[in-house]
Design a protein around this motif. Structure first.
Motif: not given
Ligand SMILES: *Cc1c(COP(=O)(O)O)cnc(C)c1O
Length: 369
Positions: A67-68, A95, A164, A167, A188, A193
């Motif tokens: 995800g980063t 992040y 983003d 989540q 991510s 997750k």
């Protein structure tokens, strides 16, 4: 030791249960990959990219290693010529700040809304400077925040909007799914997750085929074809074929598991009614209850109470980005962000929790005074 009376702890998460539930489909996924002998960028990877894009209702999904990395590559393609700064919230785990620093950009933070704990149009407007080229909105804790105002604000100023969704995968509003609102969105697949791989993984999704083509070059050294480096800023960030196969096997389960998470948080909200603790609601399809988050005026006392009742807790997130020396932040005061970082903590919330475990968390919530 008194084995009979030992009270087991309700864990914050337990990945072994989801693996046990999915064992057959995960094993079948391994066998498919072994049979094909493709280990990177193979048929499972392409199939997963297509399924993910279809699930979210976007034109393209590009698999990457985390995800980063997804954030780093999304920022690189999103940043307009002549701009160099990323504006985001400081309460979302850092992040985006990590990714912006790796991409070589400056950082600014806007305060969050006290109800959603996400960015709003007015807070972004207050913190905007001329060098801001990208706004990253994090759908925190699973809450697909309403970004329509923010989107208009960005559009009017030539700023790109990145969501983003690390989540919030599967969260939906009438207008579309989390990930379908921004110029680009990142996901991510870290094992905890809502859609978890058995290792690291991530994706960038977008409606722009031009952005998707750039991302495919950047994730593989900047190549336009083998050994021909056409664009600057390339890295090696691929989603492994095995992880893609696991994710393809698990994607059909996601909506039901998200519904289960919402039910758990709703039980906690009911247990907290009239008491000292505020449990943030997850009351509709726009919220996929990634975490069950509580606000407490005296967090240490509250966490001790849960600990003495055998309920694990954690803090998401204890230090806001603008107080992290590693991000070299400029001085900023973010009133809501700072208050909330002293009050938030998380209770166990994962779809495989037993009824007995949920009951135990609820009774610990109810007995706090
Ligand atoms: C987990 C997470 C990320 C980063 O994902 P990784 O795959 O661990 O790199 C980014 N943003 C948010 C909000 C996250 O929760």
């Amino acid at each position: 030791m008194n084995h009979g009376a030992a009270l087991s702890i309700v864990p914050l998460n337990d990945l072994s249960r989801g693996i046990a539930r999915d064992r057959e489909r995960l094993t079948a996924a391994v066998n498919t990959v072994l049979d094909s002998a493709y280990v990177v960028l193979g048929p499972q990877h392409s199939a997963f990219e297509q399924s993910l894009a279809a699930y979210l209702g976007v034109a393209a999904a590009v698999g990457v290693a985390s995800g980063t990395d997804a954030l780093e590559l999304a920022l690189k393609v999103a940043m307009p010529e002549g701009k160099n700064t990323v504006l985001t919230a400081a309460n979302a785990g850092g992040y985006t700040s990590t990714a912006a620093r790796r991409a070589g950009y400056g950082l600014r933070y806007a305060d969050v809304d006290p109800a959603s704990l996400c960015l709003t149009e007015s807070a972004v407007l207050d913190s905007l400077t001329k060098d801001v080229g990208v706004v990253v909105v994090t759908h925190l804790y699973g809450n697909l925040t309403d970004v329509r105002g923010l989107k208009d604000l960005c559009l009017a100023r030539g700023i790109r909007l990145v969501e983003d969704c690390a989540q919030a995968i599967g969260a939906r509003r009438i207008e579309g799914a989390a990930g379908s609102f921004g110029d680009l969105a990142t996901i991510s697949f870290y094992p905890t997750k809502n859609l978890g791989a058995l290792g690291d993984g991530g994706a960038v999704v977008t409606d722009s085929l031009d952005f998707a083509a750039q991302l495919k070059q950047l994730r593989q050294y900047g190549w336009e074809s083998k050994y021909r480096v056409a664009v600057e800023g390339g890295i090696n960030s691929r989603l492994d074929e095995l992880q893609a196969a696991f994710l393809l096997a698990r994607l059909p389960l996601l909506d039901a598991l998200n519904e289960r998470r919402r039910q758990i948080v709703t039980r906690y909200v009911e247990a907290a009614r009239g008491g000292q603790l505020e449990v943030l609601p997850a009351d509709g399809a726009h919220h996929v209850a990634h975490l069950a988050v509580v606000l407490a005026s005296d967090r240490e006392v509250a966490r001790d109470h849960f600990s003495s009742h055998g309920v694990a807790t954690d803090i998401h997130f204890p230090v806001p980005d603008h107080h992290q020396p590693g991000f070299r932040p400029g001085p900023q005061t973010l009133t809501v962000t700072e208050r909330v970082s002293r009050q938030v903590f998380s209770l166990p919330c994962f779809p495989e929790m037993t009824e007995e475990e949920i009951d135990r968390v609820c009774s610990a919530i109810g007995s706090f005074s």
